[in-house]
Design an enzyme around this catalytic site. Structure first.
Site: not given
Length: 344
Positions: A181, A286, A310
């Protein structure tokens, strides 16, 4: 909220979460679903925005038995591993996650909003100026360091593919790192595609906005001391920001906003790293958004095992070969110790 009419800016705090001292830095994740005092409302017809905040009904703080953690290491040690990381990796560095137990509910700014409205850009850059120093000084946490310290002979990694924009994997020594990103410490012109330094832009913004610069320390302290680590800087219609010095185009942080696609060459490099791996390890994500989930789905199509670690549920839990719970740094430390004691 306390106003300072002489400067034209307001500051205050909001929320009751505990996202850390550098939460929502740069206002990359500024609320787009609430109309600001001086700017446009949400972009109509734009992308469907995710609801960030703790998941309803989620169980946090679980820990997998050591036997399961060791089984995951045995599975991953069979061959090279592609590692996909999310915001949970950086909470130990004071940066926020988005759906953990302490996540502050908010919605992200969209690419359409940033590019379509001058007032949105003024609002973004004003808040970014306040948050930048805290973000810039963030350092790798234990999870980054443990991942970088894994012995490559016992735990070979094709690449760390990160959804984070903080650059902390590279700072910890992981190599190669694929910033899926982008990175918040870089700025890209949306017209000529030139890259430049966010630190250099920060100095320009301070020179162009002396009123805010004079109060920067106070505003930054408010951000650090707020319960959710967030300082509001409203009524920003007077804030000034520069155009690209090369072509006059719009400058934007070199990060992927919602409604914007990741750069093709970056995505291609990430899929190449997965192709070269024997398994996929997901750490601290997530996997709610497609940009990360697609790698889990691709690994499944390729018949490669997927291990997910996680705190809290993930969208890909049904797709995991092994689903682990626990603190990232603790599990990575155990893997580091076990790999050192039993080299392969």
């Amino acid at each position: 909220m306390t106003s300072q009419p002489s400067s034209g800016f307001e500051h205050g705090t909001s929320g009751a979460g505990r996202a850390g001292p550098a939460a929502d830095v740069g206002r990359w994740f500024t609320t787009a679903t609430r109309r600001p005092l001086d700017g446009p409302g949400p972009t109509r017809g734009g992308p469907r925005l995710p609801a960030w905040g703790p998941m309803d009904g989620a169980r946090y703080g679980l820990r997998s038995p050591d036997a399961e953690i060791d089984s995951a290491l045995a599975l991953l040690a069979r061959g090279p591993v592609a590692v996909l990381t999310g915001a949970g990796m950086s909470t130990g560095s004071g940066l926020p996650d988005y759906r953990g137990r302490d996540a502050v509910p908010r919605s992200p700014m969209t690419y359409q909003e940033f590019m379509g409205h001058d007032l949105a850009r003024r609002r973004y850059w004003a808040r970014s100026t306040v948050g930048w120093e805290q973000f810039r000084t963030a350092r790798p946490g234990a999870a980054h360091q443990r991942l970088a310290a894994l012995d490559p002979t016992a735990f070979p990694i094709t690449a760390v593919i990160t959804q984070n924009v903080d650059g902390l994997h590279a700072a910890a020594g992981s190599d190669p790192v694929i910033d899926l990103h982008g990175r918040l410490d870089q700025v890209r012109c949306q017209q000529c595609d030139a890259l430049s330094s966010r630190t250099a832009l920060h100095q320009r913004l301070l020179m162009m906005n002396p009123e805010l610069a004079a109060r920067l320390g106070q505003l930054a302290a408010d951000a650090a001391q707020a319960p959710d680590g967030d300082a509001e800087v409203d009524r920003t219609s007077s804030f000034r920001y520069p155009p690209c010095p090369l072509c006059g185009g719009v400058l934007k942080p070199d990060v992927v906003f919602f409604g914007e696609s990741a750069r093709r060459e970056v995505v291609a490099a990430a899929f190449a790293a997965l192709e070269a791996a024997q398994a996929l390890l997901v750490l601290g994500s997530s996997l709610t958004v497609q940009s990360g989930l697609r790698f889990v789905r691709a690994a499944g199509r390729q018949g490669k095992p997927v291990v997910i670690l996680n705190d809290g549920p993930t969208r890909a839990d049904p797709d995991a070969t092994l689903r682990l719970h626990g603190r990232l740094e603790e599990v990575l430390l155990r893997w580091e110790s076990r790999a050192r004691a039993d080299p392969r």
